[in-house]
Scaffold this motif. Structure first.
Motif, PDB file in Angstrom:
ATOM      1  N   LEU A   1       0.906  -1.418   0.231  1.00  0.00           N
ATOM      2  CA  LEU A   1       0.075   0.174  -0.005  1.00  0.00           C
ATOM      3  C   LEU A   1       0.859   1.352   0.294  1.00  0.00           C
ATOM      4  O   LEU A   1       0.454   2.045  -1.312  1.00  0.00           O
TER       5      LEU A   1
ATOM      6  N   ALA B   1       1.538   2.542  -4.037  1.00  0.00           N
ATOM      7  CA  ALA B   1       0.809   2.157  -3.808  1.00  0.00           C
ATOM      8  C   ALA B   1      -0.408   3.897  -4.907  1.00  0.00           C
ATOM      9  O   ALA B   1      -0.192   3.284  -6.438  1.00  0.00           O
ATOM     10  N   PHE B   2      -0.036   4.823  -4.089  1.00  0.00           N
ATOM     11  CA  PHE B   2      -0.500   6.196  -5.214  1.00  0.00           C
ATOM     12  C   PHE B   2       0.593   6.348  -5.729  1.00  0.00           C
ATOM     13  O   PHE B   2       0.169   6.690  -6.700  1.00  0.00           O
TER      14      PHE B   2
ATOM     15  N   LEU C   1      -0.369   4.223  -8.449  1.00  0.00           N
ATOM     16  CA  LEU C   1      -1.627   4.665  -9.738  1.00  0.00           C
ATOM     17  C   LEU C   1      -1.433   5.526 -10.455  1.00  0.00           C
ATOM     18  O   LEU C   1      -1.797   5.791 -11.348  1.00  0.00           O
ATOM     19  N   ARG C   2      -0.509   6.721  -9.723  1.00  0.00           N
ATOM     20  CA  ARG C   2      -0.821   8.615 -10.435  1.00  0.00           C
ATOM     21  C   ARG C   2       0.148   8.279 -11.976  1.00  0.00           C
ATOM     22  O   ARG C   2       0.103   8.789 -12.639  1.00  0.00           O
TER      23      ARG C   2
ATOM     24  N   GLN D   1      -1.723   7.076 -13.857  1.00  0.00           N
ATOM     25  CA  GLN D   1      -2.731   7.550 -14.712  1.00  0.00           C
ATOM     26  C   GLN D   1      -1.534   8.657 -15.907  1.00  0.00           C
ATOM     27  O   GLN D   1      -2.279   9.610 -17.210  1.00  0.00           O
ATOM     28  N   ARG D   2      -0.602   9.365 -15.833  1.00  0.00           N
ATOM     29  CA  ARG D   2      -0.276   9.831 -15.868  1.00  0.00           C
ATOM     30  C   ARG D   2       0.845   9.203 -17.570  1.00  0.00           C
ATOM     31  O   ARG D   2       1.282   9.945 -18.494  1.00  0.00           O
TER      32      ARG D   2
ATOM     33  N   LEU E   1      -4.398   1.065 -17.455  1.00  0.00           N
ATOM     34  CA  LEU E   1      -5.502   0.420 -16.484  1.00  0.00           C
ATOM     35  C   LEU E   1      -6.598  -0.061 -16.532  1.00  0.00           C
ATOM     36  O   LEU E   1      -7.229   0.255 -17.175  1.00  0.00           O
ATOM     37  N   ILE E   2      -6.841  -1.397 -16.366  1.00  0.00           N
ATOM     38  CA  ILE E   2      -7.907  -1.983 -16.417  1.00  0.00           C
ATOM     39  C   ILE E   2      -8.915  -2.084 -14.836  1.00  0.00           C
ATOM     40  O   ILE E   2      -9.482  -1.554 -14.824  1.00  0.00           O
ATOM     41  N   THR E   3      -7.570  -2.688 -13.911  1.00  0.00           N
ATOM     42  CA  THR E   3      -8.727  -2.609 -12.554  1.00  0.00           C
ATOM     43  C   THR E   3      -7.853  -2.124 -11.631  1.00  0.00           C
ATOM     44  O   THR E   3      -6.224  -2.193 -12.092  1.00  0.00           O
ATOM     45  N   VAL E   4      -7.872  -2.002 -10.324  1.00  0.00           N
ATOM     46  CA  VAL E   4      -7.027  -1.618  -9.105  1.00  0.00           C
ATOM     47  C   VAL E   4      -7.758  -2.359  -8.448  1.00  0.00           C
ATOM     48  O   VAL E   4      -8.971  -2.163  -7.577  1.00  0.00           O
ATOM     49  N   SER E   5      -7.168  -3.364  -7.837  1.00  0.00           N
ATOM     50  CA  SER E   5      -7.664  -4.041  -6.211  1.00  0.00           C
ATOM     51  C   SER E   5      -8.338  -2.822  -4.979  1.00  0.00           C
ATOM     52  O   SER E   5      -7.588  -2.448  -4.225  1.00  0.00           O
TER      53      SER E   5
ATOM     54  N   VAL F   1      -1.959  -4.137  -2.478  1.00  0.00           N
ATOM     55  CA  VAL F   1      -2.414  -3.724  -4.647  1.00  0.00           C
ATOM     56  C   VAL F   1      -1.902  -4.829  -5.149  1.00  0.00           C
ATOM     57  O   VAL F   1      -0.836  -4.425  -5.725  1.00  0.00           O
TER      58      VAL F   1
ATOM     59  N   PHE G   1      -2.028  -4.077  -9.493  1.00  0.00           N
ATOM     60  CA  PHE G   1      -2.608  -3.923 -10.592  1.00  0.00           C
ATOM     61  C   PHE G   1      -2.617  -4.203 -11.550  1.00  0.00           C
ATOM     62  O   PHE G   1      -1.935  -5.050 -11.860  1.00  0.00           O
TER      63      PHE G   1
ATOM     64  N   ARG H   1       6.747   9.310 -18.100  1.00  0.00           N
ATOM     65  CA  ARG H   1       6.371  10.844 -17.167  1.00  0.00           C
ATOM     66  C   ARG H   1       6.359  11.059 -15.644  1.00  0.00           C
ATOM     67  O   ARG H   1       5.744   9.596 -14.700  1.00  0.00           O
TER      68      ARG H   1
END
Lengths: 259, 259
Positions: B44, B47-48, B51-52, B55-56, B63-67, B114, B116, B154
Motif C-alpha cells: 500500500l 500504491a498512490f 497509480l498516479r 494515470q500519467r 489501467l484495467i483495474t486496481v484491487s 494492492v 494493478f 512522466r
C-alpha cells in the motif's frame, strides 16, 4: 468584474481576474472552448483511496490530472496555474463539515496536499450551443441544477456514495444530438446517465436541486441528466477526512487545454 | 499441458490449468478474444505513486483495474480470479532485484498488497489476425520481442524511467491497417509509438531484445513498435520497493472481459 464582462475575455485574462479574487462567480460559458475542471485537494494519506475511486468511477470522476505531492502548480493544465488562487471560490471541509468558503487557500496549503482535477460538463456545453441546442442555465446566468441520485458509485477504501447528476432541460428533437455530442467528451462525463422521469434515479422534486439553482422548464422539455463532478465531492464529504478543499459547485478551474 | 492444447480451450478452462500450475508458459494467442493483463502487485505505501504513474502514462500503463487493498480476488475481471495463483509465472522483486520466479504467490501474500492490472497488446493481436495481418511471434510460438527505448515516461513520486516497447515486423501494406485497428484498443496500448528505424527510439540492435525472444524478419518487413506493459515493471524495478511481484514478461493474467 461582472460575468458578462468575464465572458468576453481570453482564458489567461479571465484566470488572472479570478486569481485576484475580482471574480468569484460561476464559470459556465467562460473561456468557451477550454476544458474546465472540478477540484479536490486532499492530504496524501487519502490520495490512493481517492485516486482509485476516480479510476473506478470514470463517468462521475473523469481525471484530467493529479498533481505532484505538495506542488500547487499544475503546469500541464497551464504554465501559470497555482491551485491555491486560481479557483473563483473554494469550500473548506474539516471532518466532513463545510467550515468556510474562501477565494484563496494560500494560508491553508500543506506540504502533503495532492490536487485532483476532474472533468466538468461545462466542457461540452459550448459544443451543444454550437449545434443550436440551448443551455437554459447559461441563458439565464444560473448555476446548473445538481441532484443526489440513488445510483451507487463503486467504493474505494473510505470513499463511496451515490452519483450526483447535473440536469439540462431539452426538447425531444435535441436529445439524440445532445447524447452523441456529449459522448465524445469522455473527460467531461460523456453521454447522459438518464433521460426523463427523475424519480427513476431517486430525484423526488426536480424543482428542488441539492446544489445549484432551480431550472426553468419550457413546454414539452424533458430533463436530461449527466454524471457530475460533485459526485467525488460528495464522496469526500461522507468520508470525513481531517481536511479537504474543493471548488464551490459551478465555480471551476479554467485550464489552457481545449475541451 | 502444451501451448497448442491450451490454445483450444475456453477461457475459464485455460485459467484452471494455469491456476494448477499445469501450464507456465506465455499466453499470446490463448483465450483469443479476451482481455489479457500485465500484473503489478505492490504494498500500500507505494500504491498512490504507482497509480498516479499509470494515470500519467496511459499508453504504457492502460489501467484495467486496481484491487481493493489486501484482497486477492479480482471479481470484476472474472468471479473466480485469485491473483495469487492465476498467472502462469510470477517474478518476485525485493529492493529492485529479481530474487525468484514462481508459479504461485500464496505464501508471499500480504494483507496490505494492492494489485494493478494493466492492458496488454495481446488483446489486439487477434483482431490483427482477423484482418489477415500475420503476427510472427504467434506463428513461431515465441514471446514477443521487447526493448528499452529512450522515450521518457512522466514520473510520479518514486516511479520513473524509459518506455518499454513491443515489436512486430509488418509488411508495408499492413502498417496502416495495424495502426487503425490497434488505435481502437486504448486499454491495450492503442496505436504504435514508432514505425521503422529502431535507432530513433534508442534501440541499438533489433536482434537483441531486452525481454522476450528474438524475432525473425522476412524480406521488406518493417519493425512496428507499441508501448508495452513491461514499462511499469521497469519503473517499479528502478524504484526499488521492499517487495514487488509482477507477471513474467509474456505470461499474462487472462480475464473474462472481451478485448
Amino acid at each position: 468584474m461582472q460575468y458578462e464582462q468575464l465572458k468576453t475575455l481570453e482564458t489567461k485574462q479571465a484566470r488572472q481576474h479570478i486569481r485576484a479574487s475580482e471574480y468569484t462567480g460561476h464559470t459556465a460559458g467562460i473561456a468557451k472552448s477550454n476544458l474546465q475542471g472540478n477540484v479536490v485537494i486532499l492530504p496524501l494519506k487519502y490520495a490512493f483511496d481517492f485516486l482509485r475511486y476516480c479510476q473506478r468511477n470514470p463517468q462521475s470522476c473523469p481525471l484530467i490530472t493529479v498533481s505532484d505531492t505538495g506542488n500547487p502548480n499544475l503546469s500541464e493544465l497551464g504554465v501559470d496555474i497555482d491551485i491555491r488562487t486560481d479557483v473563483p471560490e473554494y469550500c473548506v471541509y474539516k471532518n466532513g463539515h463545510l467550515i468556510n468558503t474562501t477565494t484563496d487557500i494560500l494560508s491553508l496549503w500543506q506540504t502533503g496536499f495532492v490536487t485532483f482535477v476532474i472533468g466538468c460538463s461545462f466542457s461540452f456545453e459550448q459544443e451543444l450551443l454550437n449545434h443550436n441546442i440551448p443551455i437554459r442555465h447559461i441563458e439565464n446566468n444560473k448555476v446548473v441544477s445538481m441532484y443526489l441520485t440513488n445510483i451507487n458509485t463503486r467504493p474505494s477504501g473510505i470513499f463511496s456514495g451515490s452519483m450526483v447528476v447535473s440536469m439540462r432541460p431539452m426538447k425531444l428533437e435535441h436529445i439524440a444530438s445532445a447524447c452523441i455530442i456529449s459522448a465524445k467528451y469522455s473527460k467531461a462525463h460523456g453521454s447522459p446517465v438518464h433521460i426523463g422521469d427523475p424519480s427513476i434515479i431517486g430525484i423526488r422534486d426536480i424543482n428542488q436541486p441539492n446544489w445549484g439553482d432551480k431550472t426553468q422548464f419550457k413546454a414539452s422539455e424533458v430533463p436530461v441528466f449527466w454524471a457530475c463532478g460533485v459526485t467525488p465531492q460528495n464522496a469526500v464529504k461522507a468520508a470525513c477526512p481531517a481536511i479537504c478543499i474543493t471548488h464551490s459547485p459551478g465555480k471551476m478551474l479554467i485550464t489552457d487545454l481545449l475541451a
